[in-house]
Design a protein around this motif. Sequence first.
Motif, PDB file in Angstrom:
ATOM      1  N   SER A   5      41.846  25.723  35.504  1.00  0.00           N
ATOM      2  CA  SER A   5      41.038  26.492  36.454  1.00  0.00           C
ATOM      3  C   SER A   5      40.304  25.596  37.451  1.00  0.00           C
ATOM      4  O   SER A   5      40.175  25.946  38.633  1.00  0.00           O
ATOM      5  CB  SER A   5      40.035  27.377  35.706  1.00  0.00           C
ATOM      6  OG  SER A   5      39.188  26.601  34.880  1.00  0.00           O
ATOM      7  N   GLU A  18      40.967  25.932  41.333  1.00  0.00           N
ATOM      8  CA  GLU A  18      39.849  26.309  42.206  1.00  0.00           C
ATOM      9  C   GLU A  18      39.816  25.412  43.438  1.00  0.00           C
ATOM     10  O   GLU A  18      39.657  25.885  44.573  1.00  0.00           O
ATOM     11  CB  GLU A  18      38.525  26.213  41.452  1.00  0.00           C
ATOM     12  CG  GLU A  18      37.337  26.611  42.315  1.00  0.00           C
ATOM     13  CD  GLU A  18      36.001  26.362  41.656  1.00  0.00           C
ATOM     14  OE1 GLU A  18      34.976  26.830  42.190  1.00  0.00           O
ATOM     15  OE2 GLU A  18      35.972  25.682  40.604  1.00  0.00           O
ATOM     16  N   ILE A  67      37.376  40.396  43.420  1.00  0.00           N
ATOM     17  CA  ILE A  67      38.468  39.413  43.446  1.00  0.00           C
ATOM     18  C   ILE A  67      39.655  39.915  44.252  1.00  0.00           C
ATOM     19  O   ILE A  67      40.240  39.174  45.052  1.00  0.00           O
ATOM     20  CB  ILE A  67      38.894  39.065  42.006  1.00  0.00           C
ATOM     21  CG1 ILE A  67      37.829  38.191  41.327  1.00  0.00           C
ATOM     22  CG2 ILE A  67      40.243  38.347  41.985  1.00  0.00           C
ATOM     23  CD1 ILE A  67      38.058  37.987  39.846  1.00  0.00           C
ATOM     24  N   LEU A 116      41.407  39.208  33.426  1.00  0.00           N
ATOM     25  CA  LEU A 116      41.371  39.187  34.892  1.00  0.00           C
ATOM     26  C   LEU A 116      42.470  38.300  35.473  1.00  0.00           C
ATOM     27  O   LEU A 116      43.017  38.603  36.543  1.00  0.00           O
ATOM     28  CB  LEU A 116      39.998  38.714  35.373  1.00  0.00           C
ATOM     29  CG  LEU A 116      38.794  39.593  34.996  1.00  0.00           C
ATOM     30  CD1 LEU A 116      37.570  39.177  35.793  1.00  0.00           C
ATOM     31  CD2 LEU A 116      39.085  41.061  35.207  1.00  0.00           C
ATOM     32  N   ILE A 117      42.809  37.205  34.800  1.00  0.00           N
ATOM     33  CA  ILE A 117      43.922  36.369  35.244  1.00  0.00           C
ATOM     34  C   ILE A 117      45.210  37.183  35.245  1.00  0.00           C
ATOM     35  O   ILE A 117      45.976  37.169  36.219  1.00  0.00           O
ATOM     36  CB  ILE A 117      44.075  35.134  34.333  1.00  0.00           C
ATOM     37  CG1 ILE A 117      42.953  34.130  34.593  1.00  0.00           C
ATOM     38  CG2 ILE A 117      45.428  34.454  34.553  1.00  0.00           C
ATOM     39  CD1 ILE A 117      42.930  32.971  33.620  1.00  0.00           C
ATOM     40  N   SER A 151      42.125  35.620  46.509  1.00  0.00           N
ATOM     41  CA  SER A 151      41.845  36.267  45.223  1.00  0.00           C
ATOM     42  C   SER A 151      41.914  35.260  44.081  1.00  0.00           C
ATOM     43  O   SER A 151      41.094  35.311  43.146  1.00  0.00           O
ATOM     44  CB  SER A 151      42.848  37.402  44.984  1.00  0.00           C
ATOM     45  OG  SER A 151      42.674  38.444  45.928  1.00  0.00           O
ATOM     46  N   VAL A 202      31.262  39.237  44.287  1.00  0.00           N
ATOM     47  CA  VAL A 202      31.595  38.333  43.182  1.00  0.00           C
ATOM     48  C   VAL A 202      30.333  37.968  42.414  1.00  0.00           C
ATOM     49  O   VAL A 202      30.298  37.998  41.167  1.00  0.00           O
ATOM     50  CB  VAL A 202      32.286  37.054  43.702  1.00  0.00           C
ATOM     51  CG1 VAL A 202      32.463  36.035  42.582  1.00  0.00           C
ATOM     52  CG2 VAL A 202      33.643  37.392  44.319  1.00  0.00           C
ATOM     53  N   TYR A 226      38.622  33.192  44.060  1.00  0.00           N
ATOM     54  CA  TYR A 226      37.471  33.886  43.481  1.00  0.00           C
ATOM     55  C   TYR A 226      37.589  33.973  41.968  1.00  0.00           C
ATOM     56  O   TYR A 226      36.590  33.858  41.239  1.00  0.00           O
ATOM     57  CB  TYR A 226      37.349  35.287  44.077  1.00  0.00           C
ATOM     58  CG  TYR A 226      36.777  35.303  45.465  1.00  0.00           C
ATOM     59  CD1 TYR A 226      35.532  34.731  45.730  1.00  0.00           C
ATOM     60  CD2 TYR A 226      37.474  35.875  46.523  1.00  0.00           C
ATOM     61  CE1 TYR A 226      35.003  34.740  47.004  1.00  0.00           C
ATOM     62  CE2 TYR A 226      36.945  35.892  47.798  1.00  0.00           C
ATOM     63  CZ  TYR A 226      35.710  35.320  48.035  1.00  0.00           C
ATOM     64  OH  TYR A 226      35.193  35.322  49.296  1.00  0.00           O
ATOM     65  N   LEU A 227      38.794  34.171  41.487  1.00  0.00           N
ATOM     66  CA  LEU A 227      39.011  34.228  40.040  1.00  0.00           C
ATOM     67  C   LEU A 227      38.682  32.889  39.394  1.00  0.00           C
ATOM     68  O   LEU A 227      37.982  32.826  38.367  1.00  0.00           O
ATOM     69  CB  LEU A 227      40.458  34.622  39.750  1.00  0.00           C
ATOM     70  CG  LEU A 227      40.889  34.638  38.286  1.00  0.00           C
ATOM     71  CD1 LEU A 227      40.056  35.624  37.483  1.00  0.00           C
ATOM     72  CD2 LEU A 227      42.374  34.992  38.184  1.00  0.00           C
ATOM     73  N   LEU A 284      36.341  42.186  39.163  1.00  0.00           N
ATOM     74  CA  LEU A 284      37.753  42.377  39.492  1.00  0.00           C
ATOM     75  C   LEU A 284      37.909  43.014  40.865  1.00  0.00           C
ATOM     76  O   LEU A 284      38.781  42.616  41.652  1.00  0.00           O
ATOM     77  CB  LEU A 284      38.416  43.249  38.426  1.00  0.00           C
ATOM     78  CG  LEU A 284      39.906  43.556  38.635  1.00  0.00           C
ATOM     79  CD1 LEU A 284      40.733  42.273  38.667  1.00  0.00           C
ATOM     80  CD2 LEU A 284      40.418  44.499  37.542  1.00  0.00           C
ATOM     81  N   THR A 344      45.063  39.848  38.093  1.00  0.00           N
ATOM     82  CA  THR A 344      45.063  39.268  39.436  1.00  0.00           C
ATOM     83  C   THR A 344      46.418  38.677  39.792  1.00  0.00           C
ATOM     84  O   THR A 344      46.903  38.836  40.925  1.00  0.00           O
ATOM     85  CB  THR A 344      43.973  38.186  39.539  1.00  0.00           C
ATOM     86  OG1 THR A 344      42.703  38.745  39.209  1.00  0.00           O
ATOM     87  CG2 THR A 344      43.924  37.606  40.945  1.00  0.00           C
ATOM     88  N   ALA A 351      38.229  36.440  31.071  1.00  0.00           N
ATOM     89  CA  ALA A 351      38.998  35.598  31.991  1.00  0.00           C
ATOM     90  C   ALA A 351      40.494  35.842  31.847  1.00  0.00           C
ATOM     91  O   ALA A 351      41.217  35.973  32.848  1.00  0.00           O
ATOM     92  CB  ALA A 351      38.673  34.124  31.751  1.00  0.00           C
TER      93      ALA A 351
END
Length: 429
Positions: A58, A62, A128, A399-400, A379, A170, A382-383, A125, A403, A396
């Motif tokens: 991550s 990022e 994102i 949402l991964i 997106s 967010v 932001y995740l 979410l 997304t 996480a």
Amino acid sequence: MNGALWFLLVGGLLLVMGLTPSFIKGLPVTSAIIYLAIGLLVGPTLLNVFHFNPLKESALLEVLTEVAVLISLFAAGVKMPAPMQISRWRTPLLLASASMALTVAMVAAFAHYVLGLPLGAAVLLGAIVAPTDPVLATDVQIRHPGDRDRLRFDLTCEAGMNDGSAFPFVMLGLGLLGLHDLGDFGLRWALVDVLWATVAGIAIGIFLGSALGRLGWTLRSRRFDHELMDDFLGLGLIGVVYGLSELINAWGFLAVFFAAVSLRQTEVRLISTRAANLEKGLTGHGPVATSGEGDPMPTVSEGSLVFKEHLERISELLLILLVGGSLFLDSWSWRAVSLALFLFLVARPLSVAIGLLGSRTPARVRGMVGWFGVRGIGSLYYLMYAIEHGLPEDVALELIHMTLIVVTMSILVHGISVKPLMNRFWRAT
């Protein structure tokens, strides 16, 4: 996949894309679909010779997505038509504010009441997946600084702004999860995350972009030859604006976009003013609008654009390969697919229709804008930002999963439909 094979894959793909641009332009799909297909091929979906784990990587992802979005925002900003007209900006402003908030609210409601996510995770979410993407949407964005197409302008300007206007939501989602201080009754969130961070980001961008435009113009308009390294100046402006914004808790994405807009507007205004003075015989000893050979005066905005677009394409290739290399066959759950369909077919079109009520935007333009809400690298950023700020592992992973499917389906459905729909739109215009 070891380092040698990774270099071989990316290098070979770059060679193919570099040797066959005319052929690829003639295909009924976008280049992003090609990158995605290769990522799915070598990833765990098919051959399983490469697997990228977004949760474990991550921090790296990022940074990669952050840089990609910043470069794309700058490239979008310097292509904004000049001079700026508030009447033209009304539609994208509504899209980046009212439509953005409506999209977040509708996705959050769907995720909470239908998918059963906690309220904080649902809001996060929504934030994102709500912003449209400046990286993957190049086929529906302004192609060059002189492009006057209204649809392309609205989509480009919206993407430039809503990657920053999504940040307060967010932070709201993180706050509802206990990972960010919202203050009593959300007062700190409203004053700092919404009001201060937004206004300060825009102000920083406008001031520094204008300052660089004037400085570059002054140096270039001397009687002696003074060369500037436009690529360095463009990257330097991105770094200074974004770094300063982060130091004072302003939204850096908004700052970089408006810095690029301000840079372009300032340079065009200076050239226009000098050209008008030349016609009136008021040249004096001030700047001239041409170089020593009589060619148009170069500008930082245009001089740095080509390099930024090349970086944008390379980052697009790399990041979409990683997306493809992150997916398994069982990633395509009904929850993730239903979220993507709700976003594309309900939330985005409805939020655009409501947000643009009374804006006098033609119905055909509203319909196209409602469909081409491309989701992508923004997106993912932001995740990863949320994960790096302490998002619980179970949330996480959920949402991964969602997304990645939203981004993948956006690449597919928007990539397949963009050329026929845009061609039909232009023929009818």
